[in-house]
Structures are given as structure tokens and as C-alpha cells.
Design an enzyme around this catalytic site. Structure first.
Site, mmCIF file in Angstrom:
data_model
loop_
_atom_site.group_PDB
_atom_site.id
_atom_site.type_symbol
_atom_site.label_atom_id
_atom_site.label_comp_id
_atom_site.label_asym_id
_atom_site.label_seq_id
_atom_site.Cartn_x
_atom_site.Cartn_y
_atom_site.Cartn_z
ATOM 1 N N GLU A 288 25.855 -17.108 -13.455
ATOM 2 C CA GLU A 288 25.391 -15.709 -12.999
ATOM 3 C C GLU A 288 26.142 -15.368 -11.518
ATOM 4 O OE1 GLU A 288 21.281 -14.809 -13.196
ATOM 5 O OE2 GLU A 288 20.805 -16.278 -11.795
ATOM 6 N N CYS B 40 -2.834 -1.656 3.147
ATOM 7 C CA CYS B 40 -2.690 -1.069 2.198
ATOM 8 C C CYS B 40 -3.632 -1.228 0.917
ATOM 9 C CB CYS B 40 -1.088 -1.319 1.414
ATOM 10 S SG CYS B 40 -0.315 -0.162 0.582
ATOM 11 N N GLN C 145 -7.472 0.406 1.371
ATOM 12 C CA GLN C 145 -8.049 1.464 0.088
ATOM 13 C C GLN C 145 -9.185 0.646 -0.197
ATOM 14 O OE1 GLN C 145 -4.591 1.611 -2.758
ATOM 15 N NE2 GLN C 145 -3.634 3.216 -1.366
ATOM 16 N N HIS D 210 2.558 -1.023 5.893
ATOM 17 C CA HIS D 210 2.579 -2.625 6.007
ATOM 18 C C HIS D 210 3.128 -2.865 7.227
ATOM 19 C CE1 HIS D 210 1.861 -3.487 1.544
ATOM 20 N NE2 HIS D 210 2.647 -2.303 1.492
ATOM 21 N N GLU E 265 2.884 -5.689 8.763
ATOM 22 C CA GLU E 265 3.594 -6.959 8.663
ATOM 23 C C GLU E 265 4.846 -7.110 8.627
ATOM 24 O OE1 GLU E 265 2.212 -5.702 6.257
ATOM 25 O OE2 GLU E 265 2.855 -6.317 4.409
HETATM 26 N N1 GLN Z 1 -1.598 -0.132 -5.228
HETATM 27 C C1 GLN Z 1 -1.864 0.697 -4.206
HETATM 28 C C2 GLN Z 1 -0.906 1.860 -4.184
HETATM 29 O O1 GLN Z 1 0.164 1.884 -4.738
HETATM 30 C C3 GLN Z 1 -1.394 -0.268 -2.979
HETATM 31 C C4 GLN Z 1 0.030 -0.541 -2.731
HETATM 32 C C5 GLN Z 1 0.114 -1.909 -1.832
HETATM 33 O O2 GLN Z 1 -0.764 -2.562 -1.541
HETATM 34 N N2 GLN Z 1 1.231 -1.905 -1.269
HETATM 35 O O3 GLN Z 1 -1.279 2.771 -3.316
#
Ligand code: GLN
Length: 539
Positions: free
Chosen positions: A150, A382, A386, A508, A510
């Protein structure tokens, strides 16, 4: 005029082409050259955004919202210069471009073929960054190993490119392995000879060989490799295993890789590389005065590359705090309310990782309950943020069954909801909320203490968000939105008022941590963990 360096790999994969490319780029940058690195990957996905992290490690997101190979993370961490979509091209994207052009009639009357149409499109993409006028030198790393079916079109494109640009304007560095046979007590050069022979069959004479090895290469072996592979002795460069990837630029400097490259490209040496601040970083990294244990709770822990940028951000933040950060990977599926204490009580801080889908999510939520109640420093990224919102909803606000609609579409309390503009999207590739967005940080919060400013920008990769209908209720109970998007009011950072360090980011952080600029939230999180560790000892 831009000069080009190609980096190919032979013998095996995982020799560290990305680190060698980034290290060379760092040395050239430290001599005053403007350098960028791009990666060409031979797989057919348009980008790695749809790949499972187990397949390909972390998906790295650039400022402009490209989902890219994790090597781009190394490029940014070493160079402290942002990359973009143009820095990562796959076979899939090349073919997509060519097929689109074919449909538009650009090749009308012609048979569209790998040579010249695919190779032309590869070369066009290889030149895009060089032609922007922003760089003196463009380093192009070719994914895969020479000899793979490839990667053939890319190798052929490099051959043509070299011929078109001329020997002093485009060079090839080939990274190979010099294995040590314990039984014979010897380093062996034959695999390298064979891999150079394979390149020669495709019409490419490498200019420089970088030889990965576990033991120092003797002058005799250097001479042998030079003779049988047609290169100068000073073009045989040793790349010995290093304790840290951040030592590699200095090892390459000792081997004079940058000097050899500049003389082959007929570029002035300018000054010696100014690596003072890099050495300062290494000094702090290697001489820590404290140590903390931080748990990384995620579901991809079998493959540490899945959390590459997070572990690197801890290295940067640790050095900044002169603290050794030991990251302990903990499987979110192995955690529940009853064993949280046993699994987490020895830690000085806990980071709950990003992720998608339901696997392991309850373990993340139980982890957060434990660290919230026990005042252990917490950082959620992220999905981790949540989960913190879900946990607080369920256990503090009493919203029984609160959830994200990603997991439970019919939850009575959708505290995490799908973003409005995601609702009509049905295709998967490149359709999340991606890349850099601005965020306003509230004064007097932990986030503000970290950033020290009100306006920041961070990178994203998600479809779901904090449901603002619940915001008032959360804030009254002590979980506040300390960062919000100025336009959409989307909650970007949550934190607890009455907790030593409990912060979650929808973005993010990081991805933006570099050696020169450790990310402020990671720096503060590590500092909070150090504080916690000290108190624990006193107790
Ligand atoms: N799954 C969650 C969302 O789409 C968090 C995504 C993540 O952690 N990058 O919002």
C-alpha cells in the site's frame, strides 16, 4: 525556496519515525529555520477519525478541526507550532481527490491511473505546505514500512519528487533497525542492507540512514553500513533507545543529524541549535523533587497510545511542577461504587478520560462520586466532564436516572444533550464539533486561576453538550459553569465550588500541551495532586 526531507521506515514498524522527524525538526528550528512536518498515511480511511483507538491510537485534532494521526501531536509538542489538515494526508484522501476530479471531467479522454494521476496528486499534496511560503524546510514522514504494497505509490511519488527538485533540494532519510542477537552477542546490519536494497529497487538511494539500536554502533559497523548501503560514514546515524522521547533531539544533535541534513541540502548551518530551554525542561523532568500518583480512568487502557496526548501533557505539567507524575491506568469497566475506595484511595488525583459509547461509563460515574465525596483532585475531559455532570445530577440534585442521551435516549433527565446542529447529521466522518472554539472564563474560578485570563481557545471533538436548561439548578447546588462559549453559550468548563480541585472540560486541553507551553489546567491539576499528597502524609 523550500527544501524537502522525506523520512521512510524499513525493517519493522514502530521504530519511531515520528519522534525522529520531530527531533530533527526541533534541531533545525533551534538553528533558526522555519520547519513543519507532514505525515502521509497509506490506509484508505479519509482520516483516522472513524478508527477505533485500539486500531490506531489516539485521534489527534488540529486547530482547524482535522482529525489526524497521533504523530501530529508529537510534531506540535516538539515544535510548539500548530499543524493543520494539510499536515496529514491518507491514501483515501488522495483517491477521493482524484476520483472527484475525474467526475468533474478534469482528465476527460484519459485513462486515470496510479501512475501518473495518483502519484501526481500525492506530489501536489507534498508541496502544499512548502508552497505556502511559510516554511524553509518541510519534513514529510511516510507511514508504513518500505516494501508494503500500500505504500508503493508514495515511494514512487518520492522518487519522482526527488528527481524533479534535484538532489540538493529533496533528500531521503531512511530509518531502520540494527537488531542485537543476544546468542551471537552481535549487532546485525543485514536487515538494514535488505531494506536499503528494497528502496533501491524502487529507484531511491537514501541520503541518510538513521539506525535504531539497543546498543551503541561501533565505528566498524558504521563503516560496514556505509559501504554496503552507498552512503557517507557521517550519514550513518545512531538512534539508541532513550529513556524519554524528549531526549531524542539531544541524541540526534550529538550525532550531528541536523548538520548532515543541512550540508546535503546546501543550506547554511547558521548558529548552533539553541536548545537551552529544552535542556532546562529535560533537567526538570529528570530531577523531580516530588512525586504523585494519578489514576487515568478510561476504557482503552490496554493500549496506552489511545491516551497519548494526555500522558504527554502530564509529562509537561510534571516537569513544570518539578514533580514525577506516575500515571496509573485503571479500566473503567473494573470500577463500581463498592470497590471505588479499594481502587482509588492510594491515588493523589484522578483523570476521567474522553470516550464514546456506553461501555465503562457507569464505572466513570462511580469513580467521580468517590473523588467528589473524598475531595480527591479530579479532572474530567470531554466524556469525563459529561460524566461529572451526570454524577452530580444523580447524586447531589437527586435527578434519578440522569444521563447523556448518547447512552439513554429516553432518560427523564437529559443533563447532557445532543448539540442542536448535530441533530440532523447522519454521516460519521468529520461531522462532530471539531477544532478550536473560543471560551470565556469566569473570574474568581479555578479555571481562571489556571489560565490567568478571560478569553481562551480550546480544541473540541464531540456531539453532546451540557443541557443549559439545568444550569441554574446546578449552579445553585455548587457546580458552576466557569467557562462558556461566547456565541452559543455552550458550557465548556464545569467546576465544583466546594472542592479543592474538581474541574471538567468539554474540550481537549491535552491537545494543546507542548514542551514550551505545558497546559495550564494540567499544571494546576498536578499542583493540586501534590498538595493532596502532602496533606495525606501529614494526616
Ligand atoms: N461521546 C461524547 C460526545 O460526543 C464525548 C466525546 C469525547 O469524549 N471526545 O459528546
Amino acid at each position: 525556496m523550500t527544501k524537502y526531507i522525506f523520512v521512510t521506515g524499513g525493517v519493522t514498524s514502530s521504530l519511531g519515525k515520528g519522534i525522529i522527524s520531530a527531533s530533527l525538526a526541533k534541531l533545525l528550528q533551534a538553528r533558526g529555520y522555519r520547519v513543519t512536518i507532514q505525515k502521509f498515511d497509506p490506509y484508505i480511511n479519509i482520516d483516522p477519525g472513524t478508527l477505533n483507538p485500539y486500531e490506531h491510537g489516539e485521534c489527534y485534532v488540529t486547530e482547524d478541526g482535522a482529525e489526524t494521526d497521533l504523530d501530529l501531536g508529537h510534531y506540535e509538542r516538539f515544535l510548539n507550532v500548530p499543524t493543520s489538515q494539510a499536515n496529514n494526508i491518507t491514501t483515501g484522501r488522495i483517491y477521493q481527490n482524484v476520483i472527484n476530479k475525474e467526475r468533474q471531467g478534469e482528465y476527460l479522454g484519459k485513462t486515470v491511473q496510479v501512475v501518473p494521476h495518483i502519484t501526481d496528486e500525492i506530489k501536489r499534496n507534498m508541496r502544499i505546505l512548502g508552497e505556502s511560503g511559510q516554511y524553509d524546510i518541510v519534513i514529510t514522514e511516510l507511514g508504513g514500512t518500505v516494501g508494503d504494497i500500500e505504500s508503493l505509490p508514495f515511494i514512487e511519488a518520492v522518487r519522482q519528487f526527488k528527481w524533479e527538485e534535484g538532489a540538493n533540494n529533496a533528500i531521503v532519510i531512511h530509518l531502520t533497525l540494527i537488531p542485537f542477537l543476544a546468542a551471537a552477542g552481535e549487532l546485525k546490519t543485514k536487515p538494514t542492507q535488505h531494506s536499503v536494497k528494497a528502496l533501491l529497487e524502487y529507484g531511491i538511494q537514501p541520503d541518510i540512514l538513521v539506525c535504531r539500536t539497543e546498543h551503541h554502533i561501533t565505528p566498524d559497523i558504521r563503516k560496514k553500513i556505509a559501504l554496503f548501503c552507498n552512503v557517507n560514514i557521517n550519514a550513518v546515524v545512531e538512534s539508541i533507545d532513550a529513556s524519554s522521547i524528549y531526549s531524542v533531539p539531544l541524541l540526534m544533535m550529538k550525532e550531528q543529524l541536523d548538520k548532515t541534513v543541512l550540508s546535503k541540502l546546501k543550506l547554511p548551518q547558521k548558529n548552533e541549535p539553541d536548545m537551552e530551554s529544552w535542556k532546562d525542561f529535560l533537567g526538570r523532568l529528570k530531577n523531580p523533587t516530588a512525586e504523585v500518583k494519578i489514576g487515568l480512568v478510561g476504557k482503552y487502557i490496554e493500549l496506552p497510545d489511545a491516551y497519548k496526548s494526555i500522558t504527554e501533557a502530564f509529562i509537561h505539567a510534571g516537569a513544570k511542577n518539578e514533580c514525577k507524575v506516575r500515571v496509573e491506568y485503571i479500566h473503567s469497566e473494573s470500577l463500581y461504587d463498592d470497590n471505588a475506595k479499594e481502587k482509588l484511595s492510594h491515588l493523589d488525583g484522578v483523570l476521567v478520560a474522553p470516550g464514546f459509547g456506553s461501555r465503562g461509563i457507569e464505572g466513570k460515574i462511580d469513580t467521580i462520586k468517590y473523588v467528589r465525596e473524598n475531595e480527591v483532585p479530579f479532572f474530567g475531559i470531554c466524556l469525563g466532564m459529561q460524566c461529572a455532570v451526570i454524577e452530580f445530577g444523580r447524586n447531589v440534585l437527586g435527578l434519578e436516572g440522569a444521563n447523556t442521551v448518547e447512552i439513554d435516549e429516553n432518560t427523564k433527565f437529559p443533563v447532557i444533550n445532543m448539540m442542536e446542529d448535530q441533530k440532523n447529521i447522519t454521516t460519521k466522518g468529520g461531522t462532530m464539533r471539531l477544532g478550536a472554539y473560543p471560551c470565556d472564563v469566569k473570574k474568581g474560578t479555578k479555571a481562571f486561576a489556571a489560565y490567568g485570563k478571560s478569553h481562551i481557545s480550546e480544541r473540541h471533538r464531540h456531539r453532546y453538550e451540557f443541557n443549559n436548561e439545568y444550569l441554574k439548578q446546578y449552579e445553585e447546588a455548587g457546580m458552576i459553569a466557569s467557562g462558556t462559549n461566547p456565541d452559543s453559550h455552550l458550557v465548556e468548563i464545569v467546576e465544583l465550588k466546594n472542592h479543592p480541585f474538581f474541574v471538567g472540560g468539554q474540550f481537549h486541553p491535552e491537545l494543546k500541551s507542548t514542551v514550551a507551553n505545558p497546559h495550564p489546567l494540567f499544571v494546576k491539576f498536578v499542583a493540586a495532586a501534590m498538595e493532596y499528597a502532602k496533606k495525606k502524609i501529614k494526616k
